[in-house]
Scaffold this motif. Sequence first.
Motif, PDB file in Angstrom:
ATOM      1  N   VAL A  18      20.013  28.263  22.266  1.00 50.14           N
ATOM      2  CA  VAL A  18      20.002  28.892  20.944  1.00 50.14           C
ATOM      3  C   VAL A  18      19.648  27.859  19.880  1.00 50.14           C
ATOM      4  CG1 VAL A  18      21.464  29.948  19.184  1.00 50.14           C
ATOM      5  CG2 VAL A  18      21.581  30.753  21.543  1.00 50.14           C
ATOM      6  N   GLY A  19      20.203  26.652  20.009  1.00 47.90           N
ATOM      7  CA  GLY A  19      19.890  25.601  19.043  1.00 47.90           C
ATOM      8  C   GLY A  19      18.407  25.289  19.017  1.00 47.90           C
ATOM      9  N   LEU A  20      17.785  25.188  20.195  1.00 48.56           N
ATOM     10  CA  LEU A  20      16.349  24.911  20.261  1.00 48.56           C
ATOM     11  C   LEU A  20      15.528  26.097  19.755  1.00 48.56           C
ATOM     12  CD1 LEU A  20      16.194  23.068  23.706  1.00 48.56           C
ATOM     13  CD2 LEU A  20      15.830  22.062  21.440  1.00 48.56           C
ATOM     14  N   HIS A  21      15.978  27.310  20.101  1.00 47.98           N
ATOM     15  CA  HIS A  21      15.267  28.515  19.651  1.00 47.98           C
ATOM     16  C   HIS A  21      15.229  28.579  18.122  1.00 47.98           C
ATOM     17  CE1 HIS A  21      14.024  32.805  19.925  1.00 47.98           C
ATOM     18  NE2 HIS A  21      14.708  32.909  18.793  1.00 47.98           N
ATOM     19  N   GLU A  22      16.386  28.421  17.509  1.00 49.85           N
ATOM     20  CA  GLU A  22      16.443  28.494  16.044  1.00 49.85           C
ATOM     21  C   GLU A  22      15.729  27.303  15.406  1.00 49.85           C
ATOM     22  OE1 GLU A  22      17.285  31.159  14.777  1.00 49.85           O
ATOM     23  OE2 GLU A  22      18.352  32.095  16.448  1.00 49.85           O
ATOM     24  N   LEU A  23      15.736  26.150  16.107  1.00 49.05           N
ATOM     25  CA  LEU A  23      15.006  24.983  15.605  1.00 49.05           C
ATOM     26  C   LEU A  23      13.510  25.272  15.540  1.00 49.05           C
ATOM     27  CD1 LEU A  23      15.217  22.010  14.713  1.00 49.05           C
ATOM     28  CD2 LEU A  23      14.848  21.373  17.116  1.00 49.05           C
ATOM     29  N   GLY A  24      13.015  26.070  16.506  1.00 53.57           N
ATOM     30  CA  GLY A  24      11.609  26.457  16.484  1.00 53.57           C
ATOM     31  C   GLY A  24      11.265  27.233  15.228  1.00 53.57           C
ATOM     32  N   HIS A  25      12.147  28.168  14.839  1.00 53.21           N
ATOM     33  CA  HIS A  25      11.930  28.909  13.588  1.00 53.21           C
ATOM     34  C   HIS A  25      11.990  27.974  12.385  1.00 53.21           C
ATOM     35  CE1 HIS A  25      11.986  32.722  15.610  1.00 53.21           C
ATOM     36  NE2 HIS A  25      13.257  32.653  15.957  1.00 53.21           N
ATOM     37  N   LEU A  26      13.008  27.102  12.381  1.00 56.86           N
ATOM     38  CA  LEU A  26      13.217  26.207  11.235  1.00 56.86           C
ATOM     39  C   LEU A  26      12.020  25.287  11.011  1.00 56.86           C
ATOM     40  CD1 LEU A  26      16.369  24.323  10.171  1.00 56.86           C
ATOM     41  CD2 LEU A  26      14.367  22.968  10.723  1.00 56.86           C
ATOM     42  N   LEU A  27      11.542  24.644  12.071  1.00 55.22           N
ATOM     43  CA  LEU A  27      10.442  23.695  11.938  1.00 55.22           C
ATOM     44  C   LEU A  27       9.162  24.385  11.468  1.00 55.22           C
ATOM     45  CD1 LEU A  27      11.011  21.454  15.098  1.00 55.22           C
ATOM     46  CD2 LEU A  27      11.558  20.918  12.714  1.00 55.22           C
ATOM     47  N   ALA A  28       8.901  25.577  12.020  1.00 60.14           N
ATOM     48  CA  ALA A  28       7.702  26.313  11.621  1.00 60.14           C
ATOM     49  C   ALA A  28       7.798  26.728  10.145  1.00 60.14           C
ATOM     50  CB  ALA A  28       7.513  27.536  12.511  1.00 60.14           C
ATOM     51  N   ALA A  29       8.993  27.194   9.751  1.00 61.77           N
ATOM     52  CA  ALA A  29       9.175  27.623   8.361  1.00 61.77           C
ATOM     53  C   ALA A  29       8.981  26.459   7.400  1.00 61.77           C
ATOM     54  CB  ALA A  29      10.562  28.242   8.193  1.00 61.77           C
ATOM     55  N   LYS A  30       9.588  25.322   7.702  1.00 61.58           N
ATOM     56  CA  LYS A  30       9.469  24.158   6.817  1.00 61.58           C
ATOM     57  C   LYS A  30       8.036  23.634   6.790  1.00 61.58           C
ATOM     58  CE  LYS A  30      14.244  22.459   6.842  1.00 61.58           C
ATOM     59  NZ  LYS A  30      14.395  22.303   5.382  1.00 61.58           N
ATOM     60  N   ALA A  31       7.343  23.749   7.929  1.00 61.10           N
ATOM     61  CA  ALA A  31       5.954  23.286   7.979  1.00 61.10           C
ATOM     62  C   ALA A  31       5.061  24.065   7.019  1.00 61.10           C
ATOM     63  CB  ALA A  31       5.414  23.410   9.404  1.00 61.10           C
ATOM     64  N   PHE A  32       5.398  25.326   6.765  1.00 63.19           N
ATOM     65  CA  PHE A  32       4.616  26.159   5.854  1.00 63.19           C
ATOM     66  C   PHE A  32       5.229  26.223   4.447  1.00 63.19           C
ATOM     67  CE2 PHE A  32       3.362  28.237   9.983  1.00 63.19           C
ATOM     68  CZ  PHE A  32       2.051  27.750   9.974  1.00 63.19           C
ATOM     69  N   GLY A  33       6.184  25.356   4.169  1.00 64.05           N
ATOM     70  CA  GLY A  33       6.743  25.270   2.834  1.00 64.05           C
ATOM     71  C   GLY A  33       7.743  26.351   2.494  1.00 64.05           C
ATOM     72  N   MET A  34       8.337  26.980   3.505  1.00 63.75           N
ATOM     73  CA  MET A  34       9.359  27.996   3.240  1.00 63.75           C
ATOM     74  C   MET A  34      10.720  27.329   3.105  1.00 63.75           C
ATOM     75  SD  MET A  34       8.210  30.874   6.041  1.00 63.75           S
ATOM     76  CE  MET A  34       6.465  31.224   6.317  1.00 63.75           C
ATOM     77  N   ARG A  35      11.576  27.901   2.307  1.00 63.39           N
ATOM     78  CA  ARG A  35      12.927  27.361   2.118  1.00 63.39           C
ATOM     79  C   ARG A  35      13.850  27.932   3.190  1.00 63.39           C
ATOM     80  NH1 ARG A  35      15.367  27.605  -3.752  1.00 63.39           N
ATOM     81  NH2 ARG A  35      13.815  25.930  -3.955  1.00 63.39           N
ATOM     82  N   VAL A  36      14.494  27.048   3.952  1.00 59.77           N
ATOM     83  CA  VAL A  36      15.467  27.453   4.963  1.00 59.77           C
ATOM     84  C   VAL A  36      16.856  27.199   4.406  1.00 59.77           C
ATOM     85  CG1 VAL A  36      16.289  27.102   7.321  1.00 59.77           C
ATOM     86  CG2 VAL A  36      13.842  26.878   6.811  1.00 59.77           C
TER      87      VAL A  36
END
Length: 445
Positions: A18-36
Amino acid sequence: MEIAIMAGQLILGLSILVGLHELGHLLAAKAFGMRVEQYFIGFPPKIWSIKRGETEYGIGAIPLGGFVKISGMIDESLDTKSMQSEPKPWEFRSKPAGQRLIVMLGGIIVNVITGILIFVALTYKNGETYLATRDAQYGIVAYDLAKQIGLKTGDKIVKVNGKEIEDFSDIRSSEVFLGSDSYYTVERKGADGRVQQLDIDIPNDFIDKLSDKKNAGQFIEPIQPFRVGEVVPGMPAEKAGLKKGDVIVAVNGKPTRFYHEFQEAVKAKTKKTITLTVKRANTPQPVTLRSAVNDKGQIGFGAESLLKKTHVDYTFGQALVKGTEQAFGVVYDNIKGFGKIFRGDVSASKALSGPIGIAQNLFGGVWMWDRFWFVTGLLSMALAFMNALPIPALDGGHSTLLLYEIVSGRKPSDRFLEGAQRVGMVILLGLMAFAIFNDVFKAVF
Protein backbone atom coordinates in the motif's frame (compact mmCIF):
# COMPACT_ATOMS: atom_id res chain seq x y z
CA MET A 1 1.98 -17.35 18.45
CA GLU A 2 0.96 -18.66 15.01
CA ILE A 3 -1.88 -16.12 14.85
CA ALA A 4 0.55 -13.31 15.74
CA ILE A 5 2.99 -14.42 13.02
CA MET A 6 0.22 -14.66 10.41
CA ALA A 7 -1.10 -11.21 11.37
CA GLY A 8 2.41 -9.73 11.43
CA GLN A 9 3.23 -10.99 7.94
CA LEU A 10 -0.09 -9.76 6.54
CA ILE A 11 0.27 -6.29 8.08
CA LEU A 12 3.91 -5.93 6.96
CA GLY A 13 3.18 -7.19 3.43
CA LEU A 14 0.13 -4.97 2.96
CA SER A 15 1.91 -1.95 4.47
CA ILE A 16 4.78 -2.32 1.99
CA LEU A 17 2.44 -2.73 -0.99
CA VAL A 18 0.00 0.00 0.00
CA GLY A 19 2.86 2.37 0.82
CA LEU A 20 4.43 1.81 -2.60
CA HIS A 21 1.06 2.01 -4.36
CA GLU A 22 0.20 5.37 -2.82
CA LEU A 23 3.79 6.54 -3.40
CA GLY A 24 3.19 5.96 -7.11
CA HIS A 25 0.25 8.37 -7.01
CA LEU A 26 2.18 10.89 -4.91
CA LEU A 27 5.27 10.99 -7.13
CA ALA A 28 3.22 11.31 -10.33
CA ALA A 29 1.09 14.08 -8.82
CA LYS A 30 4.10 16.07 -7.61
CA ALA A 31 5.83 15.58 -10.96
CA PHE A 32 2.95 17.42 -12.64
CA GLY A 33 2.85 20.19 -10.05
CA MET A 34 -0.22 19.00 -8.15
CA ARG A 35 -0.51 19.67 -4.42
CA VAL A 36 -0.58 16.50 -2.30
CA GLU A 37 -2.19 17.26 1.05
CA GLN A 38 -1.86 13.86 2.75
CA TYR A 39 -0.02 10.55 2.29
CA PHE A 40 -1.16 7.86 4.76
CA ILE A 41 -0.48 4.15 5.19
CA GLY A 42 -3.49 2.71 7.01
CA PHE A 43 -6.88 4.31 7.59
CA PRO A 44 -7.90 6.68 10.44
CA PRO A 45 -7.77 7.09 13.37
CA LYS A 46 -4.33 8.60 13.02
CA ILE A 47 -1.47 7.06 15.02
CA TRP A 48 1.37 9.32 13.90
CA SER A 49 2.05 11.99 11.32
CA ILE A 50 4.60 14.58 10.31
CA LYS A 51 4.31 17.49 7.87
CA ARG A 52 6.97 18.16 5.28
CA GLY A 53 6.30 21.06 2.98
CA GLU A 54 2.69 20.96 1.78
CA THR A 55 2.19 17.26 2.56
CA GLU A 56 1.27 15.49 5.80
CA TYR A 57 2.80 11.99 5.99
CA GLY A 58 1.26 9.58 8.50
CA ILE A 59 0.22 6.14 9.68
CA GLY A 60 -3.38 5.11 10.41
CA ALA A 61 -4.58 2.59 12.98
CA ILE A 62 -6.40 0.33 10.49
CA PRO A 63 -3.64 -1.39 8.45
CA LEU A 64 -5.80 -2.59 5.54
CA GLY A 65 -5.16 0.19 3.06
CA GLY A 66 -4.01 3.74 2.66
CA PHE A 67 -4.64 6.91 0.71
CA VAL A 68 -3.18 10.00 -0.92
CA LYS A 69 -5.26 13.19 -0.82
CA ILE A 70 -4.60 15.36 -3.87
CA SER A 71 -6.02 18.88 -3.96
CA GLY A 72 -8.96 19.28 -6.33
CA MET A 73 -9.78 15.60 -6.68
CA ILE A 74 -13.01 13.86 -5.68
CA ASP A 75 -11.74 10.83 -3.78
CA GLU A 76 -12.81 8.49 -0.98
CA SER A 77 -12.87 11.39 1.51
CA LEU A 78 -15.82 12.85 -0.46
CA ASP A 79 -14.62 16.31 0.50
CA THR A 80 -16.45 18.41 -2.09
CA LYS A 81 -16.30 21.85 -0.42
CA SER A 82 -13.08 22.79 -2.18
CA MET A 83 -14.67 21.85 -5.52
CA GLN A 84 -17.12 24.76 -5.23
CA SER A 85 -14.43 27.38 -5.83
CA GLU A 86 -12.60 28.16 -9.07
CA PRO A 87 -9.89 25.59 -9.98
CA LYS A 88 -6.40 26.50 -8.76
CA PRO A 89 -3.32 25.84 -10.94
CA TRP A 90 -1.98 23.23 -8.49
CA GLU A 91 -5.21 21.23 -8.30
CA PHE A 92 -5.83 17.85 -9.89
CA ARG A 93 -8.93 19.08 -11.74
CA SER A 94 -7.04 21.90 -13.46
CA LYS A 95 -4.48 19.62 -15.12
CA PRO A 96 -4.83 18.03 -18.61
CA ALA A 97 -6.67 14.71 -18.72
CA GLY A 98 -3.52 12.88 -19.85
CA GLN A 99 -1.61 14.00 -16.75
CA ARG A 100 -4.52 13.06 -14.49
CA LEU A 101 -4.63 9.62 -16.12
CA ILE A 102 -0.93 9.04 -15.41
CA VAL A 103 -1.48 10.04 -11.77
CA MET A 104 -4.34 7.54 -11.45
CA LEU A 105 -2.28 4.76 -13.04
CA GLY A 106 0.80 5.57 -10.92
CA GLY A 107 -0.13 3.18 -8.10
CA ILE A 108 -0.92 0.30 -10.45
CA ILE A 109 2.33 0.78 -12.36
CA VAL A 110 4.39 0.77 -9.13
CA ASN A 111 2.65 -2.41 -7.91
CA VAL A 112 3.37 -4.15 -11.23
CA ILE A 113 7.04 -3.11 -11.07
CA THR A 114 7.24 -4.25 -7.43
CA GLY A 115 5.74 -7.65 -8.25
CA ILE A 116 8.10 -8.19 -11.17
CA LEU A 117 11.16 -7.20 -9.12
CA ILE A 118 10.22 -9.59 -6.30
CA PHE A 119 9.68 -12.55 -8.63
CA VAL A 120 12.88 -11.80 -10.56
CA ALA A 121 14.92 -11.50 -7.34
CA LEU A 122 13.56 -14.76 -5.91
CA THR A 123 14.15 -16.60 -9.18
CA TYR A 124 17.72 -15.30 -9.44
CA LYS A 125 18.48 -16.01 -5.76
CA ASN A 126 16.92 -19.47 -5.43
CA GLY A 127 16.75 -20.84 -8.95
CA GLU A 128 14.10 -23.53 -9.29
CA THR A 129 13.82 -26.91 -7.63
CA TYR A 130 11.13 -29.27 -8.87
CA LEU A 131 10.14 -32.90 -9.25
CA ALA A 132 10.49 -33.87 -12.89
CA THR A 133 7.57 -35.95 -14.15
CA ARG A 134 9.99 -38.67 -15.27
CA ASP A 135 11.27 -38.96 -11.68
CA ALA A 136 7.78 -39.53 -10.26
CA GLN A 137 8.49 -43.10 -11.24
CA TYR A 138 5.95 -44.80 -8.98
CA GLY A 139 2.96 -42.81 -10.21
CA ILE A 140 0.42 -40.92 -8.14
CA VAL A 141 -1.56 -41.36 -4.95
CA ALA A 142 -5.20 -40.75 -5.85
CA TYR A 143 -7.27 -39.40 -2.96
CA ASP A 144 -11.08 -39.19 -2.93
CA LEU A 145 -11.39 -36.21 -5.29
CA ALA A 146 -9.03 -37.83 -7.79
CA LYS A 147 -10.97 -41.08 -7.62
CA GLN A 148 -14.20 -39.20 -8.34
CA ILE A 149 -12.91 -38.19 -11.79
CA GLY A 150 -11.51 -41.63 -12.56
CA LEU A 151 -7.87 -41.51 -11.43
CA LYS A 152 -6.33 -44.44 -9.54
CA THR A 153 -3.35 -44.80 -7.24
CA GLY A 154 -0.44 -45.99 -9.36
CA ASP A 155 -1.48 -44.05 -12.48
CA LYS A 156 1.28 -42.11 -14.22
CA ILE A 157 0.12 -38.77 -15.61
CA VAL A 158 2.15 -38.18 -18.77
CA LYS A 159 0.27 -35.36 -20.49
CA VAL A 160 -1.94 -32.40 -19.60
CA ASN A 161 -4.35 -31.26 -22.32
CA GLY A 162 -2.40 -33.33 -24.82
CA LYS A 163 0.99 -31.77 -23.94
CA GLU A 164 3.85 -33.64 -22.30
CA ILE A 165 4.86 -32.08 -18.98
CA GLU A 166 8.33 -31.67 -17.53
CA ASP A 167 7.42 -30.47 -14.03
CA PHE A 168 5.16 -32.71 -11.92
CA SER A 169 3.54 -29.62 -10.32
CA ASP A 170 2.09 -28.70 -13.73
CA ILE A 171 -0.45 -31.45 -13.08
CA ARG A 172 -2.02 -29.09 -10.52
CA SER A 173 -1.44 -25.83 -12.39
CA SER A 174 -3.91 -23.03 -13.05
CA GLU A 175 -4.00 -24.08 -16.71
CA VAL A 176 -5.67 -27.30 -15.57
CA PHE A 177 -8.11 -26.02 -12.96
CA LEU A 178 -8.89 -22.53 -14.32
CA GLY A 179 -9.11 -23.60 -17.95
CA SER A 180 -12.01 -25.28 -19.74
CA ASP A 181 -12.36 -28.89 -20.92
CA SER A 182 -9.02 -29.93 -19.39
CA TYR A 183 -7.94 -33.56 -19.29
CA TYR A 184 -5.10 -35.80 -18.19
CA THR A 185 -3.51 -38.55 -20.26
CA VAL A 186 -2.45 -41.37 -17.93
CA GLU A 187 -0.59 -44.63 -18.22
CA ARG A 188 -2.31 -47.41 -16.26
CA LYS A 189 -1.22 -50.98 -15.78
CA GLY A 190 -4.05 -53.44 -16.27
CA ALA A 191 -4.68 -56.77 -14.52
CA ASP A 192 -2.75 -58.54 -17.29
CA GLY A 193 0.30 -56.35 -16.68
CA ARG A 194 -0.07 -54.39 -19.90
CA VAL A 195 0.19 -50.60 -19.81
CA GLN A 196 -2.54 -48.64 -21.56
CA GLN A 197 -3.04 -44.94 -22.13
CA LEU A 198 -6.37 -43.28 -21.43
CA ASP A 199 -7.73 -39.74 -21.06
CA ILE A 200 -9.32 -38.56 -17.81
CA ASP A 201 -11.60 -35.53 -18.18
CA ILE A 202 -11.54 -32.81 -15.52
CA PRO A 203 -14.99 -31.22 -14.96
CA ASN A 204 -15.07 -27.44 -15.50
CA ASP A 205 -16.45 -26.96 -11.98
CA PHE A 206 -13.83 -29.21 -10.41
CA ILE A 207 -11.99 -26.28 -8.80
CA ASP A 208 -15.14 -25.58 -6.77
CA LYS A 209 -14.71 -28.94 -5.04
CA LEU A 210 -10.94 -28.53 -4.81
CA SER A 211 -11.25 -25.15 -3.06
CA ASP A 212 -13.55 -26.57 -0.39
CA LYS A 213 -11.82 -26.44 2.99
CA LYS A 214 -12.64 -30.08 3.81
CA ASN A 215 -10.83 -31.22 0.65
CA ALA A 216 -7.58 -29.37 1.37
CA GLY A 217 -4.64 -31.47 0.17
CA GLN A 218 -6.88 -34.34 -0.84
CA PHE A 219 -6.36 -34.59 -4.59
CA ILE A 220 -3.14 -36.19 -5.84
CA GLU A 221 0.50 -36.37 -4.90
CA PRO A 222 3.43 -38.47 -6.13
CA ILE A 223 3.96 -41.88 -4.61
CA GLN A 224 7.19 -41.36 -2.71
CA PRO A 225 9.62 -43.33 -0.57
CA PHE A 226 10.54 -41.24 2.46
CA ARG A 227 12.58 -40.81 5.60
CA VAL A 228 12.00 -38.97 8.84
CA GLY A 229 12.67 -35.21 8.67
CA GLU A 230 12.30 -32.78 11.55
CA VAL A 231 10.83 -34.39 14.69
CA VAL A 232 8.35 -32.22 16.62
CA PRO A 233 9.25 -31.82 20.32
CA GLY A 234 6.69 -33.21 22.76
CA MET A 235 4.94 -35.41 20.20
CA PRO A 236 4.82 -39.26 20.35
CA ALA A 237 7.61 -39.65 17.75
CA GLU A 238 10.06 -37.59 19.79
CA LYS A 239 9.13 -39.29 23.06
CA ALA A 240 9.73 -42.71 21.49
CA GLY A 241 13.19 -41.72 20.24
CA LEU A 242 12.49 -41.41 16.51
CA LYS A 243 15.36 -39.52 14.88
CA LYS A 244 15.84 -37.43 11.78
CA GLY A 245 17.09 -39.66 8.98
CA ASP A 246 15.32 -42.81 10.19
CA VAL A 247 13.63 -44.80 7.43
CA ILE A 248 10.32 -46.32 8.56
CA VAL A 249 9.83 -49.68 6.86
CA ALA A 250 6.85 -51.10 8.79
CA VAL A 251 3.98 -50.18 11.15
CA ASN A 252 3.00 -53.00 13.53
CA GLY A 253 4.80 -55.39 11.19
CA LYS A 254 2.98 -54.18 8.05
CA PRO A 255 5.46 -52.99 5.37
CA THR A 256 5.23 -49.26 4.54
CA ARG A 257 7.65 -48.47 1.74
CA PHE A 258 5.84 -45.31 0.65
CA TYR A 259 4.60 -42.33 2.65
CA HIS A 260 0.92 -42.75 1.74
CA GLU A 261 1.10 -46.37 2.99
CA PHE A 262 2.56 -45.12 6.28
CA GLN A 263 -0.17 -42.48 6.60
CA GLU A 264 -2.94 -45.03 6.01
CA ALA A 265 -1.42 -47.45 8.54
CA VAL A 266 -1.07 -44.75 11.22
CA LYS A 267 -4.54 -43.26 10.69
CA ALA A 268 -6.00 -46.72 11.18
CA LYS A 269 -4.45 -46.69 14.68
CA THR A 270 -5.81 -43.31 15.86
CA LYS A 271 -5.78 -43.09 19.68
CA LYS A 272 -3.78 -46.33 19.87
CA THR A 273 -0.11 -47.06 20.48
CA ILE A 274 1.95 -48.50 17.62
CA THR A 275 5.35 -50.07 17.01
CA LEU A 276 7.45 -48.90 14.07
CA THR A 277 10.26 -50.78 12.42
CA VAL A 278 12.92 -48.30 11.33
CA LYS A 279 16.24 -48.54 9.54
CA ARG A 280 18.89 -46.54 11.38
CA ALA A 281 22.40 -46.75 9.91
CA ASN A 282 21.01 -49.61 7.73
CA THR A 283 20.10 -51.61 10.84
CA PRO A 284 16.40 -52.46 11.39
CA GLN A 285 15.16 -51.83 14.93
CA PRO A 286 11.78 -51.44 16.64
CA VAL A 287 10.53 -48.10 17.98
CA THR A 288 7.44 -48.29 20.18
CA LEU A 289 5.28 -45.20 20.53
CA ARG A 290 3.84 -45.33 24.02
CA SER A 291 1.87 -42.12 23.48
CA ALA A 292 -1.22 -42.67 21.36
CA VAL A 293 -1.55 -41.42 17.78
CA ASN A 294 -3.51 -38.15 17.87
CA ASP A 295 -6.99 -37.54 16.44
CA LYS A 296 -5.52 -36.39 13.11
CA GLY A 297 -3.53 -39.59 12.69
CA GLN A 298 -0.21 -37.85 13.38
CA ILE A 299 2.77 -38.87 15.48
CA GLY A 300 4.85 -35.72 15.05
CA PHE A 301 7.48 -35.56 12.30
CA GLY A 302 7.96 -34.07 8.86
CA ALA A 303 8.55 -36.47 5.99
CA GLU A 304 11.46 -36.00 3.55
CA SER A 305 10.79 -37.39 0.08
CA LEU A 306 13.50 -39.64 -1.37
CA LEU A 307 12.43 -38.92 -4.94
CA LYS A 308 15.13 -37.22 -6.98
CA LYS A 309 14.60 -33.47 -7.41
CA THR A 310 15.87 -31.35 -10.30
CA HIS A 311 17.48 -27.98 -9.57
CA VAL A 312 18.10 -25.22 -12.12
CA ASP A 313 20.01 -21.98 -11.50
CA TYR A 314 19.30 -18.95 -13.70
CA THR A 315 21.44 -16.10 -14.97
CA PHE A 316 20.08 -12.62 -14.27
CA GLY A 317 18.79 -12.37 -17.84
CA GLN A 318 16.99 -15.70 -17.56
CA ALA A 319 15.60 -14.74 -14.14
CA LEU A 320 14.35 -11.46 -15.60
CA VAL A 321 12.35 -13.32 -18.26
CA LYS A 322 11.08 -16.09 -15.98
CA GLY A 323 10.27 -13.77 -13.08
CA THR A 324 8.31 -11.44 -15.36
CA GLU A 325 6.38 -14.41 -16.75
CA GLN A 326 5.54 -15.55 -13.21
CA ALA A 327 4.40 -12.06 -12.22
CA PHE A 328 2.04 -11.62 -15.16
CA GLY A 329 0.91 -15.21 -14.69
CA VAL A 330 -0.71 -14.04 -11.44
CA VAL A 331 -2.76 -11.48 -13.37
CA TYR A 332 -3.71 -14.04 -16.02
CA ASP A 333 -4.81 -16.49 -13.31
CA ASN A 334 -6.94 -13.78 -11.67
CA ILE A 335 -8.66 -13.11 -14.99
CA LYS A 336 -9.35 -16.81 -15.51
CA GLY A 337 -10.52 -17.15 -11.92
CA PHE A 338 -13.05 -14.34 -12.30
CA GLY A 339 -14.19 -15.97 -15.53
CA LYS A 340 -14.86 -19.19 -13.60
CA ILE A 341 -16.94 -17.26 -11.05
CA PHE A 342 -18.98 -15.42 -13.68
CA ARG A 343 -19.66 -18.68 -15.57
CA GLY A 344 -20.82 -20.32 -12.35
CA ASP A 345 -18.08 -22.98 -12.37
CA VAL A 346 -16.94 -21.94 -8.90
CA SER A 347 -18.81 -20.18 -6.10
CA ALA A 348 -17.58 -16.75 -4.99
CA SER A 349 -17.73 -17.81 -1.33
CA LYS A 350 -15.08 -20.49 -1.94
CA ALA A 351 -12.94 -18.56 -4.39
CA LEU A 352 -12.67 -15.17 -2.66
CA SER A 353 -10.65 -14.51 0.47
CA GLY A 354 -10.27 -11.48 2.70
CA PRO A 355 -7.43 -10.58 5.07
CA ILE A 356 -8.05 -13.54 7.40
CA GLY A 357 -8.00 -16.06 4.56
CA ILE A 358 -4.86 -14.49 3.04
CA ALA A 359 -3.04 -14.66 6.39
CA GLN A 360 -4.03 -18.29 7.00
CA ASN A 361 -3.74 -19.79 3.54
CA LEU A 362 -0.87 -17.85 2.03
CA PHE A 363 1.43 -16.52 4.75
CA GLY A 364 0.96 -19.33 7.29
CA GLY A 365 2.00 -19.51 10.94
CA VAL A 366 5.77 -19.83 10.40
CA TRP A 367 7.85 -16.84 9.33
CA MET A 368 9.87 -17.82 6.25
CA TRP A 369 11.34 -14.88 4.36
CA ASP A 370 11.31 -16.51 0.92
CA ARG A 371 7.64 -17.40 1.31
CA PHE A 372 6.86 -13.94 2.71
CA TRP A 373 8.37 -12.22 -0.32
CA PHE A 374 6.76 -14.69 -2.74
CA VAL A 375 3.31 -14.01 -1.27
CA THR A 376 4.01 -10.27 -1.19
CA GLY A 377 4.93 -10.38 -4.88
CA LEU A 378 1.78 -12.34 -5.63
CA LEU A 379 -0.35 -9.84 -3.70
CA SER A 380 1.36 -6.92 -5.46
CA MET A 381 0.26 -8.23 -8.86
CA ALA A 382 -3.21 -9.10 -7.53
CA LEU A 383 -3.52 -5.61 -6.04
CA ALA A 384 -2.56 -4.07 -9.38
CA PHE A 385 -5.17 -6.21 -11.16
CA MET A 386 -7.94 -5.43 -8.66
CA ASN A 387 -7.21 -1.70 -8.76
CA ALA A 388 -7.35 -1.74 -12.55
CA LEU A 389 -10.95 -2.98 -12.54
CA PRO A 390 -13.34 -0.30 -13.88
CA ILE A 391 -15.19 0.07 -10.57
CA PRO A 392 -15.91 3.63 -9.35
CA ALA A 393 -13.62 4.59 -6.42
CA LEU A 394 -10.86 2.30 -7.70
CA ASP A 395 -8.00 3.58 -9.85
CA GLY A 396 -9.49 1.69 -12.78
CA GLY A 397 -12.81 3.48 -12.34
CA HIS A 398 -11.15 6.89 -12.33
CA SER A 399 -9.02 5.91 -15.33
CA THR A 400 -12.08 4.75 -17.30
CA LEU A 401 -13.74 8.14 -16.83
CA LEU A 402 -10.54 9.93 -17.81
CA LEU A 403 -10.24 7.82 -20.96
CA TYR A 404 -13.84 8.77 -21.78
CA GLU A 405 -12.88 12.43 -21.33
CA ILE A 406 -9.82 12.07 -23.57
CA VAL A 407 -11.74 10.29 -26.33
CA SER A 408 -14.95 12.34 -26.23
CA GLY A 409 -13.46 15.70 -25.27
CA ARG A 410 -16.19 16.09 -22.61
CA LYS A 411 -15.41 16.07 -18.90
CA PRO A 412 -18.01 14.41 -16.61
CA SER A 413 -19.62 16.87 -14.17
CA ASP A 414 -18.41 17.08 -10.57
CA ARG A 415 -21.86 15.92 -9.47
CA PHE A 416 -21.57 12.80 -11.60
CA LEU A 417 -18.04 12.11 -10.30
CA GLU A 418 -19.24 12.50 -6.71
CA GLY A 419 -22.14 10.11 -7.31
CA ALA A 420 -19.87 7.57 -8.97
CA GLN A 421 -17.48 7.79 -6.03
CA ARG A 422 -20.30 7.14 -3.56
CA VAL A 423 -21.54 4.13 -5.54
CA GLY A 424 -18.00 2.78 -5.76
CA MET A 425 -17.46 3.15 -2.02
CA VAL A 426 -20.65 1.22 -1.31
CA ILE A 427 -19.56 -1.57 -3.68
CA LEU A 428 -16.07 -1.77 -2.15
CA LEU A 429 -17.32 -1.72 1.45
CA GLY A 430 -19.84 -4.41 0.55
CA LEU A 431 -17.15 -6.59 -1.04
CA MET A 432 -14.86 -6.11 1.96
CA ALA A 433 -17.65 -7.01 4.40
CA PHE A 434 -18.47 -10.10 2.31
CA ALA A 435 -14.81 -11.19 2.21
CA ILE A 436 -14.30 -10.79 5.96
CA PHE A 437 -17.60 -12.52 6.83
CA ASN A 438 -16.72 -15.29 4.37
CA ASP A 439 -13.28 -15.76 6.02
CA VAL A 440 -14.87 -16.03 9.46
CA PHE A 441 -17.55 -18.44 8.21
CA LYS A 442 -14.95 -20.72 6.55
CA ALA A 443 -12.71 -20.62 9.62
CA VAL A 444 -15.59 -21.60 11.95
CA PHE A 445 -17.39 -24.08 9.75
